[in-house]
Design a protein around this motif. Structure first.
Motif, PDB file in Angstrom:
ATOM      1  N   VAL A  12       0.846  -1.191   0.000  1.00 14.94           N
ATOM      2  CA  VAL A  12       0.000   0.000   0.000  1.00 14.94           C
ATOM      3  C   VAL A  12       0.881   1.241   0.000  1.00 14.94           C
ATOM      4  N   ASN A  13       1.856   1.259   0.871  1.00 19.47           N
ATOM      5  CA  ASN A  13       2.796   2.373   0.954  1.00 19.47           C
ATOM      6  C   ASN A  13       3.991   1.942   1.774  1.00 19.47           C
ATOM      7  N   VAL A  14       5.061   2.706   1.680  1.00 20.65           N
ATOM      8  CA  VAL A  14       6.245   2.438   2.495  1.00 20.65           C
ATOM      9  C   VAL A  14       6.846   3.772   2.904  1.00 20.65           C
ATOM     10  N   ILE A  15       7.057   3.935   4.206  1.00 22.94           N
ATOM     11  CA  ILE A  15       7.723   5.110   4.741  1.00 22.94           C
ATOM     12  C   ILE A  15       8.997   4.628   5.423  1.00 22.94           C
ATOM     13  N   HIS A  16       9.747   5.525   6.021  1.00 19.83           N
ATOM     14  CA  HIS A  16      10.951   5.074   6.740  1.00 19.83           C
ATOM     15  C   HIS A  16      11.209   5.980   7.921  1.00 19.83           C
ATOM     16  N   CYS A  17      11.915   5.422   8.920  1.00 23.67           N
ATOM     17  CA  CYS A  17      12.384   6.217  10.047  1.00 23.67           C
ATOM     18  C   CYS A  17      13.896   6.316   9.939  1.00 23.67           C
ATOM     19  N   VAL A  18      14.605   6.222  11.045  1.00 27.82           N
ATOM     20  CA  VAL A  18      16.051   6.413  11.017  1.00 27.82           C
ATOM     21  C   VAL A  18      16.774   5.199  10.449  1.00 27.82           C
ATOM     22  N   THR A  19      16.240   4.008  10.673  1.00 27.69           N
ATOM     23  CA  THR A  19      16.928   2.790  10.230  1.00 27.69           C
ATOM     24  C   THR A  19      16.014   1.763   9.575  1.00 27.69           C
ATOM     25  N   ARG A  20      14.697   2.021   9.487  1.00 27.46           N
ATOM     26  CA  ARG A  20      13.753   0.990   9.057  1.00 27.46           C
ATOM     27  C   ARG A  20      12.895   1.424   7.878  1.00 27.46           C
ATOM     28  N   GLN A  33       2.542  -2.231  10.862  1.00 31.05           N
ATOM     29  CA  GLN A  33       3.599  -2.067   9.870  1.00 31.05           C
ATOM     30  C   GLN A  33       4.464  -3.321   9.798  1.00 31.05           C
ATOM     31  N   TYR A  34       4.962  -3.590   8.586  1.00 37.00           N
ATOM     32  CA  TYR A  34       5.959  -4.639   8.392  1.00 37.00           C
ATOM     33  C   TYR A  34       7.292  -3.907   8.222  1.00 37.00           C
ATOM     34  N   GLN A  35       8.168  -4.027   9.217  1.00 37.51           N
ATOM     35  CA  GLN A  35       9.365  -3.204   9.290  1.00 37.51           C
ATOM     36  C   GLN A  35      10.615  -4.001   8.925  1.00 37.51           C
ATOM     37  N   VAL A  36      11.371  -3.470   7.979  1.00 37.63           N
ATOM     38  CA  VAL A  36      12.619  -4.091   7.553  1.00 37.63           C
ATOM     39  C   VAL A  36      13.764  -3.181   7.983  1.00 37.63           C
ATOM     40  N   VAL A  37      14.627  -3.682   8.859  1.00 39.95           N
ATOM     41  CA  VAL A  37      15.721  -2.891   9.406  1.00 39.95           C
ATOM     42  C   VAL A  37      16.916  -2.961   8.462  1.00 39.95           C
ATOM     43  N   VAL A  38      17.317  -1.802   7.925  1.00 42.08           N
ATOM     44  CA  VAL A  38      18.428  -1.774   6.961  1.00 42.08           C
ATOM     45  C   VAL A  38      19.558  -0.845   7.404  1.00 42.08           C
ATOM     46  N   GLY A  39      19.394  -0.159   8.529  1.00 40.23           N
ATOM     47  CA  GLY A  39      20.475   0.660   9.053  1.00 40.23           C
ATOM     48  C   GLY A  39      20.495   2.084   8.527  1.00 40.23           C
ATOM     49  N   PRO A  40      21.622   2.784   8.709  1.00 37.22           N
ATOM     50  CA  PRO A  40      21.704   4.211   8.370  1.00 37.22           C
ATOM     51  C   PRO A  40      21.497   4.526   6.888  1.00 37.22           C
ATOM     52  N   ALA A  41      21.629   3.522   6.018  1.00 34.75           N
ATOM     53  CA  ALA A  41      21.431   3.759   4.578  1.00 34.75           C
ATOM     54  C   ALA A  41      19.958   3.749   4.197  1.00 34.75           C
ATOM     55  N   VAL A  42      19.074   3.807   5.175  1.00 33.32           N
ATOM     56  CA  VAL A  42      17.644   3.639   4.926  1.00 33.32           C
ATOM     57  C   VAL A  42      17.092   4.667   3.942  1.00 33.32           C
ATOM     58  N   ASP A  43      17.579   5.899   3.991  1.00 38.30           N
ATOM     59  CA  ASP A  43      17.040   6.929   3.100  1.00 38.30           C
ATOM     60  C   ASP A  43      17.329   6.588   1.640  1.00 38.30           C
ATOM     61  N   ASP A  44      18.564   6.163   1.351  1.00 43.11           N
ATOM     62  CA  ASP A  44      18.923   5.797  -0.017  1.00 43.11           C
ATOM     63  C   ASP A  44      18.139   4.572  -0.486  1.00 43.11           C
ATOM     64  N   ILE A  45      17.996   3.599   0.410  1.00 38.57           N
ATOM     65  CA  ILE A  45      17.273   2.378   0.040  1.00 38.57           C
ATOM     66  C   ILE A  45      15.792   2.679  -0.162  1.00 38.57           C
ATOM     67  N   HIS A  46      15.235   3.558   0.698  1.00 36.28           N
ATOM     68  CA  HIS A  46      13.829   3.937   0.548  1.00 36.28           C
ATOM     69  C   HIS A  46      13.585   4.596  -0.812  1.00 36.28           C
ATOM     70  N   LYS A  47      14.516   5.450  -1.247  1.00 41.41           N
ATOM     71  CA  LYS A  47      14.370   6.102  -2.553  1.00 41.41           C
ATOM     72  C   LYS A  47      14.372   5.064  -3.672  1.00 41.41           C
ATOM     73  N   GLU A  48      15.215   4.042  -3.547  1.00 41.05           N
ATOM     74  CA  GLU A  48      15.253   2.995  -4.567  1.00 41.05           C
ATOM     75  C   GLU A  48      13.969   2.168  -4.553  1.00 41.05           C
ATOM     76  N   VAL A  49      13.444   1.902  -3.353  1.00 41.27           N
ATOM     77  CA  VAL A  49      12.175   1.171  -3.253  1.00 41.27           C
ATOM     78  C   VAL A  49      11.063   1.962  -3.911  1.00 41.27           C
ATOM     79  N   MET A  50      10.973   3.258  -3.583  1.00 44.48           N
ATOM     80  CA  MET A  50       9.918   4.098  -4.148  1.00 44.48           C
ATOM     81  C   MET A  50      10.025   4.192  -5.657  1.00 44.48           C
ATOM     82  N   ALA A  51      11.262   4.212  -6.174  1.00 45.37           N
ATOM     83  CA  ALA A  51      11.457   4.312  -7.624  1.00 45.37           C
ATOM     84  C   ALA A  51      10.962   3.066  -8.351  1.00 45.37           C
ATOM     85  N   GLN A  52      10.917   1.929  -7.647  1.00 49.26           N
ATOM     86  CA  GLN A  52      10.503   0.673  -8.277  1.00 49.26           C
ATOM     87  C   GLN A  52       9.033   0.345  -8.023  1.00 49.26           C
ATOM     88  N   LEU A  53       8.337   1.182  -7.251  1.00 48.49           N
ATOM     89  CA  LEU A  53       6.930   0.941  -6.955  1.00 48.49           C
ATOM     90  C   LEU A  53       6.038   1.857  -7.777  1.00 48.49           C
TER      91      LEU A  53
END
Length: 488
Positions: free
Chosen positions: A26-34, A65-85
């Motif tokens: 439905v959507n994906v947001i992020h916090c500091v690491t997730r 929420q279904y939370q995937v912990v990816v660490g400090p790179a979360v902002d970059d990974i979130h942008k890549e996720v959003m680009a593919q959705l």
């Protein structure tokens, strides 16, 4: 950098595939690491497959929420996720139409669903500005040092400018909270922000500081209230704006909606907030802060030890974001937070345990994970230490929790206080009193930080880790006791 971006692109695609694909998101947001996914069907994700991905530290499910912990790179990974959705970056995380309990569901299911929605709205309103609040708090602490050492004076131009930098986010907090809350509820962020501007307008604040009343009915007065540094009134105002706007659009002609609806909403919601909901919720905020203060007055060492011992368990579930608004409210209401002090020492405890593993181990992979986790925790973020090292060997997490409890106990005994939301080593300026500069409180904080760090490191080095221990590649997620009754 190009290769790293490519890795993030690949990781994003793998995560999307394993949570059930684009159609399930439905959507994906992020916090500091997730990465925080809102899913149509929470049963579809391949949790063990996601945990096994290189770059993923863990998985948690909480607050709908279904939370995937990816660490400090979360902002970059979130942008890549959003680009593919196929969803918009600005799409709100409103999942009201999904996973809603049926009419035959138990009362506990329905209550749990509404509670998760409430927590989601509160945290979604506060989360985007947490780092800004932390940065502003550190600036306040450094400003106190500059003035107490007479490097600058509190009447000079430099002080005026730096103080404005530090205070702006707190002064305009109702505007920022309202904007975020409206986005979270799929409302009108700009119109809600205007309501925030109304309640912190200088004339309103001047009336509040002058103890003026809006009006009185007999002996019952409706006073002006100062809303700077407030949170909860604007969350309710955002809800009122959304409901009123949605209702008016069903009967107001499209030809006059653009002008007529804002006029009505600004008038009605501002009046309701100023006269009724604002004073009530400000009173609630004050009562909440005073309640926590009463617990500390009753037995600060015991309170500190218990909170510090178990706080990082909330981080595992991602439930700590439900605590964040509580101590943000402390800062907004009191200007300081003893609860945030306890949280700070739990971060130090996790850092010390990860550092103990890194120093003792002779394995290159473990050393790298340990040092990276410790460094991240020293900067105020514990998930890399928890998921990368401490939980995967079990004992380091126990050692960190024991050391944190001792830190909380000492903080309670010494009466350590802090004036900003960020903790750990990077947050030491938060323990500087903005009014009085460096006092005994600051040195007590350094002492307690050192003891917590040394104890976590020592326990881990002696008992918590050896190279013969097996690193758990896959961790069974502990059952969330808050959900147990819902699935009976």
């Amino acid at each position: 950098m190009k290769n790293k971006r490519l890795d993030y692109h690949t990781l994003a695609g793998q995560i999307i595939e394993r949570v059930g694909g684009d159609d399930n998101i439905v959507n994906v947001i992020h916090c500091v690491t997730r990465l925080r996914f809102y899913l149509k069907d929470p049963a579809l994700p391949d949790t063990e497959g996601i945990k096994a991905l290189d770059g993923v530290m863990g998985v948690a499910e909480a607050g709908g929420q279904y939370q995937v912990v990816v660490g400090p790179a979360v902002d970059d990974i979130h942008k890549e996720v959003m680009a593919q959705l196929s969803i918009s970056e600005d799409q709100p995380a409103d999942r009201e139409q999904f996973a809603k309990p049926s009419e035959d569901s138990s009362i506990m299911d329905k209550v749990g669903y509404q509670f998760n929605k409430l927590i989601g709205i509160i945290t979604g309103s506060v989360m985007p500005i947490i780092n800004i609040l932390a940065a502003a708090g550190i600036i306040k602490g450094l400003l106190a040092v500059l003035t107490s050492t007479n490097i600058i004076t509190d009447t000079g131009t430099a002080y005026l400018i730096i103080n404005a930098m530090a205070d702006a986010v707190f002064y305009f907090l109702p505007v920022l909270i309202g904007f975020n809350a409206a986005r979270r509820m799929n409302g009108n962020p700009v119109l809600t922000a205007v309501i925030g501007g109304v309640i912190i307008h200088p004339t309103v604040l001047e009336a509040a500081n002058g103890d003026m009343n809006i009006f009185a009915i007999g002996n019952f007065a409706f006073p002006f209230v100062a809303y700077t540094y407030s949170i909860f009134p604007m969350i309710l105002a955002a809800w009122l704006v959304k409901k009123l706007e949605d209702w008016m659009k069903t009967w107001v002609s499209a030809y006059i909606q653009a002008i007529f609806i804002p006029i009505v909403i600004i008038g009605v919601v501002s009046a309701i907030t100023l006269i009724i909901t604002g004073p009530v919720l400000v009173g609630f905020s004050t009562a909440l802060a005073n309640g926590l203060q009463a617990m500390l007055d009753f037995n600060a060492p015991l309170f500190g030890a218990v909170i510090a011992a178990f706080y990082q368990l909330l981080v595992i579930f991602g439930l700590h974001w439900g605590i964040v608004p509580v101590y943000v409210n402390d800062f907004a209401t009191l200007g300081y937070s003893y609860l945030s002090v306890m949280v700070s020492f739990t971060i130090v405890g996790q850092a010390g345990a990860a550092l103990g593993v890194a120093v003792k181990s002779k394995k290159a992979e473990v050393k790298e994970l340990g040092y990276a986790g410790a460094f991240s925790a020293f900067c105020g973020i514990t998930e890399p230490a928890i998921y990368g090292i401490n939980l995967r060997f079990r004992r380091p997490f126990i050692c960190a929790s024991i050391a944190s409890a001792v830190g909380g106990l000492l903080a309670g005994i010494l009466g350590v206080n802090m004036w900003s939301i960020i903790g750990s080593l990077i947050g030491l300026p938060s323990f500087i009193d903005p009014e009085n500069g460096i006092t005994a409180n600051f040195w007590y904080a350094i002492l307690t930080t050192f003891i917590t760090l040394a104890l976590a490191f020592g326990l881990t080095y002696i008992w918590g880790y050896n190279d013969k221990m097996e690193m758990y590649k896959k961790r069974e997620k502990p059952k969330n006791p808050a959900k147990a009754d819902f699935n009976r």
